[in-house]
Design a protein around this motif. Structure first.
Motif, PDB file in Angstrom:
ATOM      1  N   ALA A  95       0.842  -1.203   0.000  1.00 41.96           N
ATOM      2  CA  ALA A  95       0.000   0.000   0.000  1.00 41.96           C
ATOM      3  C   ALA A  95       0.872   1.247   0.000  1.00 41.96           C
ATOM      4  CB  ALA A  95      -0.881   0.011   1.245  1.00 41.96           C
ATOM      5  N   ASN A  96       0.338   2.317  -0.551  1.00 43.78           N
ATOM      6  CA  ASN A  96       1.051   3.601  -0.621  1.00 43.78           C
ATOM      7  C   ASN A  96       2.418   3.444  -1.265  1.00 43.78           C
ATOM      8  OD1 ASN A  96      -0.974   5.027   0.731  1.00 43.78           O
ATOM      9  ND2 ASN A  96      -0.192   4.253   2.686  1.00 43.78           N
ATOM     10  N   PHE A  97       2.497   2.579  -2.253  1.00 43.55           N
ATOM     11  CA  PHE A  97       3.801   2.234  -2.814  1.00 43.55           C
ATOM     12  C   PHE A  97       4.568   3.465  -3.282  1.00 43.55           C
ATOM     13  CE2 PHE A  97       6.820   0.634  -5.912  1.00 43.55           C
ATOM     14  CZ  PHE A  97       7.393  -0.399  -5.188  1.00 43.55           C
ATOM     15  N   ALA A  98       3.860   4.392  -3.925  1.00 42.52           N
ATOM     16  CA  ALA A  98       4.513   5.581  -4.486  1.00 42.52           C
ATOM     17  C   ALA A  98       5.190   6.434  -3.424  1.00 42.52           C
ATOM     18  CB  ALA A  98       3.509   6.413  -5.275  1.00 42.52           C
ATOM     19  N   GLN A  99       4.762   6.252  -2.152  1.00 40.87           N
ATOM     20  CA  GLN A  99       5.316   7.063  -1.063  1.00 40.87           C
ATOM     21  C   GLN A  99       6.438   6.355  -0.308  1.00 40.87           C
ATOM     22  OE1 GLN A  99       4.233  10.110  -1.094  1.00 40.87           O
ATOM     23  NE2 GLN A  99       2.757   9.474  -2.666  1.00 40.87           N
ATOM     24  N   LEU A 100       6.715   5.124  -0.646  1.00 45.61           N
ATOM     25  CA  LEU A 100       7.743   4.374   0.088  1.00 45.61           C
ATOM     26  C   LEU A 100       9.141   4.736  -0.406  1.00 45.61           C
ATOM     27  CD1 LEU A 100       6.158   0.778   0.177  1.00 45.61           C
ATOM     28  CD2 LEU A 100       5.972   2.610   1.878  1.00 45.61           C
ATOM     29  N   ALA A 101      10.155   4.350   0.383  1.00 40.14           N
ATOM     30  CA  ALA A 101      11.548   4.515  -0.037  1.00 40.14           C
ATOM     31  C   ALA A 101      11.888   3.324  -0.925  1.00 40.14           C
ATOM     32  CB  ALA A 101      12.458   4.544   1.180  1.00 40.14           C
ATOM     33  N   VAL A 102      12.035   3.577  -2.220  1.00 45.31           N
ATOM     34  CA  VAL A 102      12.154   2.482  -3.189  1.00 45.31           C
ATOM     35  C   VAL A 102      13.448   2.589  -3.993  1.00 45.31           C
ATOM     36  CG1 VAL A 102      11.121   1.513  -5.310  1.00 45.31           C
ATOM     37  CG2 VAL A 102       9.665   2.074  -3.362  1.00 45.31           C
ATOM     38  N   LEU A 103      14.050   1.433  -4.217  1.00 44.91           N
ATOM     39  CA  LEU A 103      15.179   1.320  -5.139  1.00 44.91           C
ATOM     40  C   LEU A 103      14.604   0.812  -6.459  1.00 44.91           C
ATOM     41  CD1 LEU A 103      18.172   1.115  -5.915  1.00 44.91           C
ATOM     42  CD2 LEU A 103      18.278  -1.052  -4.680  1.00 44.91           C
TER      43      LEU A 103
END
Ligand code: MN
Length: 306
Positions: free
Chosen positions: A86-94
């Protein structure tokens, strides 16, 4: 409200234990546990599915952040993001992406960029979006800012090396190895920080991807997600795509200078004509182009007639 999580068997048992003190209700078929707490009923299935139902379902489910969270409402509007947290766009992502696989001339360039929550705001201000929508000058300007701002790594395989590697690997396998490599490099650079998730702009099924990289060390597989059009799920993939295109553009410029003419991208008839010119100028095509493309035979035919 209904929220559905997909848990690993380890997570599932952890959840079962967590809810074991809550009053258990009757167990429907296929369920491992069911518990009722104020505002939520939680049902864990043997399949790994855990369903939260009730007014406070999302709040309760949010505690289990490491497992992908999908609400019913999201499922209907964003079907394809069904397996992302959930809220993927707001996570810290590589995120990682590559460029150059469909172009006869030029390198295969793969980039990974780590975008934390604080980077997200900066990248939004920069206007980071789908690299295919951005002109070359904009790509160059934004890419320079990204690499000043975010931890990243690029592997740029020029035709000379590409033509050797493609004897050993098919193109998708080579791409998979490159993605795994750049992801590993960025993880090293940001350690001990861990991204919330890793998103690869998808080019093969996850099963195939992991089969292709099974001998790679380190093998990056924890929290890895795949999405076609990955840039629309997180800016990290958009940023990776921009950085990859930037490096690829630089190499195209270098190779063009070396060839003495502007090398076009793509694999169309213009490309055949230019490749024929290079051959007739006595240049080694293998320094400029991906020789396994059928453009090579066509260029040789054209060159022979000239
Ligand atoms: Mn891609």
């Amino acid at each position: 409200m209904t929220v559905v999580l997909k848990a690993t068997s380890q997570q599932l048992h952890h959840m079962q234990e967590h809810y074991s003190s809550a009053p258990q209700v009757n167990l429907p078929k296929g369920t491992l546990f069911q518990a009722k707490i104020p505002g939520v009923t939680i049902t864990g299935y043997h399949s790994g599915k855990v369903v939260f139902q009730g007014k406070l379902a999302d709040k309760e489910a949010a505690q289990w952040q490491s497992v992908p969270v999908v609400s019913r409402r999201q499922q209907s509007t964003m079907r394809s993001s069904i397996d992302l947290p959930a809220n993927f766009a707001q996570l810290a992502v590589l995120g990682s992406d590559e460029v150059g696989t469909g172009s006869y001339f030029g390198p295969l360039t793969t980039a990974a960029v780590f975008v934390s929550q604080s980077h997200l705001k900066q990248l939004q201000k920069l206007g980071v979006e789908d690299s295919k929508k951005l002109s070359d000058p904009v790509i160059i300007r934004i890419a320079k800012k990204i690499i000043q701002t975010c931890p990243y790594h690029v592997v740029n395989i020029k035709p000379h090396d590409y033509n050797r590697l493609i004897q050993k690997y098919n193109q998708a396998q080579l791409k998979a190895i490159c993605h795994n490599f750049v992801l590993g490099k960025v993880l090293q650079k940001i350690a001990p920080t861990h991204p919330d998730a890793i998103l690869i702009d998808q080019f093969v099924s996850p099963q195939t991807y992991f089969r292709y990289i099974k001998d790679q060390k380190p093998l990056i597989s924890k929290n890895v997600y795949f999405k076609e059009k990955g840039e629309s799920y997180h800016l990290a993939v958009a940023a990776a795509s921009i950085v990859a295109r930037y490096v690829s553009l630089q190499t195209m410029d270098e190779l063009s200078t070396q060839a003495g003419l502007t090398l076009p991208i793509g694999a169309g008839t213009k490309v055949d004509q230019i490749a024929a010119k290079l051959l007739n100028a006595g240049l080694n095509l293998g320094e400029f182009a991906k020789l396994h493309f059928s453009n090579t035979q066509r260029a040789q035919q054209i060159a022979a007639k000239q």
